[in-house]
Design a protein around this motif. Structure first.
Motif, PDB file in Angstrom:
ATOM      1  N   ARG A 148      24.481 -91.166  76.096  1.00 22.51           N
ATOM      2  CA  ARG A 148      24.845 -90.060  75.200  1.00 22.51           C
ATOM      3  C   ARG A 148      26.088 -89.340  75.711  1.00 22.51           C
ATOM      4  NH1 ARG A 148      19.182 -87.412  72.942  1.00 22.51           N
ATOM      5  NH2 ARG A 148      18.163 -89.414  72.513  1.00 22.51           N
ATOM      6  N   LEU A 149      26.164 -89.144  77.032  1.00 16.17           N
ATOM      7  CA  LEU A 149      27.340 -88.488  77.596  1.00 16.17           C
ATOM      8  C   LEU A 149      28.588 -89.346  77.394  1.00 16.17           C
ATOM      9  CD1 LEU A 149      25.768 -87.139  80.905  1.00 16.17           C
ATOM     10  CD2 LEU A 149      26.596 -85.754  78.994  1.00 16.17           C
ATOM     11  N   ARG A 150      28.414 -90.656  77.461  1.00 21.95           N
ATOM     12  CA  ARG A 150      29.541 -91.564  77.223  1.00 21.95           C
ATOM     13  C   ARG A 150      29.987 -91.494  75.770  1.00 21.95           C
ATOM     14  NH1 ARG A 150      27.210 -95.812  78.960  1.00 21.95           N
ATOM     15  NH2 ARG A 150      26.653 -96.689  76.928  1.00 21.95           N
ATOM     16  N   GLU A 151      29.021 -91.434  74.853  1.00 17.97           N
ATOM     17  CA  GLU A 151      29.351 -91.327  73.429  1.00 17.97           C
ATOM     18  C   GLU A 151      30.086 -90.026  73.117  1.00 17.97           C
ATOM     19  OE1 GLU A 151      25.592 -91.681  71.528  1.00 17.97           O
ATOM     20  OE2 GLU A 151      25.345 -93.823  72.006  1.00 17.97           O
ATOM     21  N   MET A 152      29.768 -88.962  73.845  1.00 21.89           N
ATOM     22  CA  MET A 152      30.445 -87.671  73.658  1.00 21.89           C
ATOM     23  C   MET A 152      31.855 -87.678  74.235  1.00 21.89           C
ATOM     24  SD  MET A 152      27.485 -84.942  74.732  1.00 21.89           S
ATOM     25  CE  MET A 152      25.793 -85.147  74.207  1.00 21.89           C
ATOM     26  N   GLY A 153      32.170 -88.684  75.036  1.00 22.31           N
ATOM     27  CA  GLY A 153      33.476 -88.725  75.671  1.00 22.31           C
ATOM     28  C   GLY A 153      33.536 -87.938  76.970  1.00 22.31           C
ATOM     29  N   VAL A 154      32.359 -87.646  77.560  1.00 23.10           N
ATOM     30  CA  VAL A 154      32.300 -86.849  78.784  1.00 23.10           C
ATOM     31  C   VAL A 154      32.479 -87.716  80.026  1.00 23.10           C
ATOM     32  CG1 VAL A 154      30.793 -85.393  80.209  1.00 23.10           C
ATOM     33  CG2 VAL A 154      30.861 -85.076  77.729  1.00 23.10           C
ATOM     34  N   ILE A 155      31.962 -88.926  79.991  1.00 24.15           N
ATOM     35  CA  ILE A 155      32.033 -89.799  81.161  1.00 24.15           C
ATOM     36  C   ILE A 155      32.567 -91.163  80.758  1.00 24.15           C
ATOM     37  CG2 ILE A 155      30.118 -88.653  82.333  1.00 24.15           C
ATOM     38  CD1 ILE A 155      28.335 -91.051  81.463  1.00 24.15           C
ATOM     39  N   GLU A 156      32.988 -91.916  81.759  1.00 24.22           N
ATOM     40  CA  GLU A 156      33.363 -93.318  81.566  1.00 24.22           C
ATOM     41  C   GLU A 156      32.713 -94.134  82.673  1.00 24.22           C
ATOM     42  OE1 GLU A 156      37.549 -93.552  81.647  1.00 24.22           O
ATOM     43  OE2 GLU A 156      37.782 -92.693  83.651  1.00 24.22           O
ATOM     44  N   GLN A 157      32.250 -95.315  82.319  1.00 19.96           N
ATOM     45  CA  GLN A 157      31.563 -96.171  83.276  1.00 19.96           C
ATOM     46  C   GLN A 157      32.277 -97.513  83.372  1.00 19.96           C
ATOM     47  OE1 GLN A 157      27.726 -95.578  81.085  1.00 19.96           O
ATOM     48  NE2 GLN A 157      26.871 -95.160  83.120  1.00 19.96           N
ATOM     49  N   HIS A 158      32.481 -97.937  84.615  1.00 21.26           N
ATOM     50  CA  HIS A 158      33.129 -99.221  84.860  1.00 21.26           C
ATOM     51  C   HIS A 158      32.329 -99.977  85.909  1.00 21.26           C
ATOM     52  CE1 HIS A 158      36.704 -98.049  82.582  1.00 21.26           C
ATOM     53  NE2 HIS A 158      36.668 -96.886  83.221  1.00 21.26           N
ATOM     54  N   GLN A 159      32.072-101.235  85.626  1.00 27.69           N
ATOM     55  CA  GLN A 159      31.307-102.068  86.535  1.00 27.69           C
ATOM     56  C   GLN A 159      31.954-102.086  87.914  1.00 27.69           C
ATOM     57  OE1 GLN A 159      28.430-103.506  85.615  1.00 27.69           O
ATOM     58  NE2 GLN A 159      28.071-104.229  87.713  1.00 27.69           N
ATOM     59  N   GLY A 160      31.157-101.750  88.921  1.00 25.38           N
ATOM     60  CA  GLY A 160      31.651-101.790  90.290  1.00 25.38           C
ATOM     61  C   GLY A 160      32.396-100.545  90.726  1.00 25.38           C
ATOM     62  N   ARG A 161      32.745 -99.669  89.773  1.00 25.04           N
ATOM     63  CA  ARG A 161      33.483 -98.457  90.137  1.00 25.04           C
ATOM     64  C   ARG A 161      32.706 -97.178  89.852  1.00 25.04           C
ATOM     65  NH1 ARG A 161      39.188 -98.401  87.521  1.00 25.04           N
ATOM     66  NH2 ARG A 161      38.184 -99.536  85.813  1.00 25.04           N
ATOM     67  N   SER A 217      37.326 -81.667  76.091  1.00 28.23           N
ATOM     68  CA  SER A 217      37.229 -80.300  75.582  1.00 28.23           C
ATOM     69  C   SER A 217      35.767 -79.972  75.306  1.00 28.23           C
ATOM     70  CB  SER A 217      38.037 -80.165  74.284  1.00 28.23           C
ATOM     71  OG  SER A 217      37.733 -78.948  73.641  1.00 28.23           O
ATOM     72  N   ARG A 218      35.365 -78.754  75.625  1.00 24.75           N
ATOM     73  CA  ARG A 218      33.985 -78.358  75.357  1.00 24.75           C
ATOM     74  C   ARG A 218      33.683 -78.358  73.870  1.00 24.75           C
ATOM     75  NH1 ARG A 218      32.435 -73.613  79.706  1.00 24.75           N
ATOM     76  NH2 ARG A 218      33.421 -74.601  81.509  1.00 24.75           N
ATOM     77  N   ARG A 219      34.717 -78.263  73.068  1.00 27.21           N
ATOM     78  CA  ARG A 219      34.512 -78.301  71.620  1.00 27.21           C
ATOM     79  C   ARG A 219      34.002 -79.660  71.163  1.00 27.21           C
ATOM     80  NH1 ARG A 219      40.276 -76.033  69.780  1.00 27.21           N
ATOM     81  NH2 ARG A 219      40.831 -77.362  71.543  1.00 27.21           N
ATOM     82  N   MET A 220      34.179 -80.685  72.030  1.00 31.39           N
ATOM     83  CA  MET A 220      33.680 -82.016  71.695  1.00 31.39           C
ATOM     84  C   MET A 220      32.156 -82.098  71.836  1.00 31.39           C
ATOM     85  SD  MET A 220      36.553 -84.072  73.920  1.00 31.39           S
ATOM     86  CE  MET A 220      35.542 -85.541  73.984  1.00 31.39           C
ATOM     87  N   ILE A 221      31.583 -81.161  72.569  1.00 31.16           N
ATOM     88  CA  ILE A 221      30.148 -81.214  72.859  1.00 31.16           C
ATOM     89  C   ILE A 221      29.366 -80.635  71.684  1.00 31.16           C
ATOM     90  CG2 ILE A 221      28.336 -80.546  74.479  1.00 31.16           C
ATOM     91  CD1 ILE A 221      30.556 -82.316  75.648  1.00 31.16           C
ATOM     92  N   PRO A 222      28.382 -81.363  71.160  1.00 28.49           N
ATOM     93  CA  PRO A 222      27.564 -80.833  70.054  1.00 28.49           C
ATOM     94  C   PRO A 222      26.954 -79.490  70.426  1.00 28.49           C
ATOM     95  CG  PRO A 222      27.123 -83.173  70.388  1.00 28.49           C
ATOM     96  CD  PRO A 222      27.994 -82.737  71.532  1.00 28.49           C
TER      97      PRO A 222
END
Length: 247
Positions: free
Chosen positions: A53-66, A74-79
């Motif tokens: 859900r945090l990834r869908e909001m654009g808050v985090i990014e996940q990369h294999q191995g990293r 922006s906080r305005r992006m948060i529901p």
């Protein structure tokens, strides 16, 4: 028991509160799954739904191995549903100051009014916190109950109502100060001093013990880190949680 969706929502809010509060700043790395599961008292399945859900909001990014990193957003992006508590508008040191004000205000009455039964209850909570096998979620619960019991023992219903009103912020301060090495041992030592002061019936000694505990917590205001590692040197809160590879 909370429904899974409610539990995931709660965990999203708690991670957002730590991000907003600066514990995990933009560009910083979140701890690994084992650390976050231990910190939040949840399963890996629940955590992965939360991170999705945090990834869908654009808050985090996940990369294999990293691992998982916090993005600039922006906080305005948060529901709106996830911004209701708005922990990020309150700094950790403000929460500590508020807690100190309430708990020291209760000290005089608590020192005089705590019953033998109430003191035994505090002792049992300390025993629970000292159990090497206790999980972080249960440790935090016992910690909060310990502080609340002191205010309740003062007999001041206004202070107790005020304490309960800031409970969400209290929980945030506990999460924010529960990840450095040896923290459990330090917290338990402070609680022993508070209980010893209560048993003497000396309000000034009790207030000093509470302030020493709160002032010790203030070091986290200057020393924020998102790294993993065991919560204390004995491996309390379950198995070792260091995970340098990240999620």
């Amino acid at each position: 028991m909370l429904k899974r969706d409610s539990l995931v929502n709660r965990c999203v809010k708690e991670i957002l509160s730590m991000i907003f509060g600066g514990l995990y700043p933009s560009g910083g790395k979140l701890p690994g799954e084992r650390v976050l599961c231990c910190k939040l008292g949840i399963s890996r399945t629940t955590l992965r739904e939360c991170l999705a859900r945090l990834r869908e909001m654009g808050v985090i990014e996940q990369h294999q191995g990293r691992g998982t990193r916090v993005k600039r957003f922006s906080r305005r992006m948060i529901p709106a549903d996830y911004r209701q508590s708005d922990y990020g508008e309150v700094a950790l040191d403000e929460i500590i100051v508020a807690r100190a004000a309430l708990e020291t205000a209760a000290a005089e009455q608590a020192a005089r009014r705590m019953t033998p039964a109430a003191l035994r209850h505090l002792g049992k909570l300390l025993e629970r916190m000292s159990d090497e096998g206790i999980g972080l979620a249960d440790f935090i619960k016992a910690d909060m109950e310990f502080h609340r019991a002191i205010i309740q023992g003062s007999g001041n219903r206004v202070l107790l109502t005020a304490f309960d009103a800031i409970r969400p912020f209290h929980k945030y301060s506990q999460l924010a100060t529960s990840y450095l090495s040896n923290e459990a041992r330090s917290t338990i030592a402070h609680h022993h001093r508070i209980l010893a002061a209560l048993k003497t019936g000396q309000s000034r000694r009790l207030a000093t013990a509470i302030l020493d505990h709160m002032n010790d917590m203030k070091r986290y205001v200057r020393r924020k880190s998102g790294s993993g590692g065991t919560v204390n040197g004995r491996g309390a809160y379950g198995p070792a949680t260091s995970d340098p590879k990240g999620t």
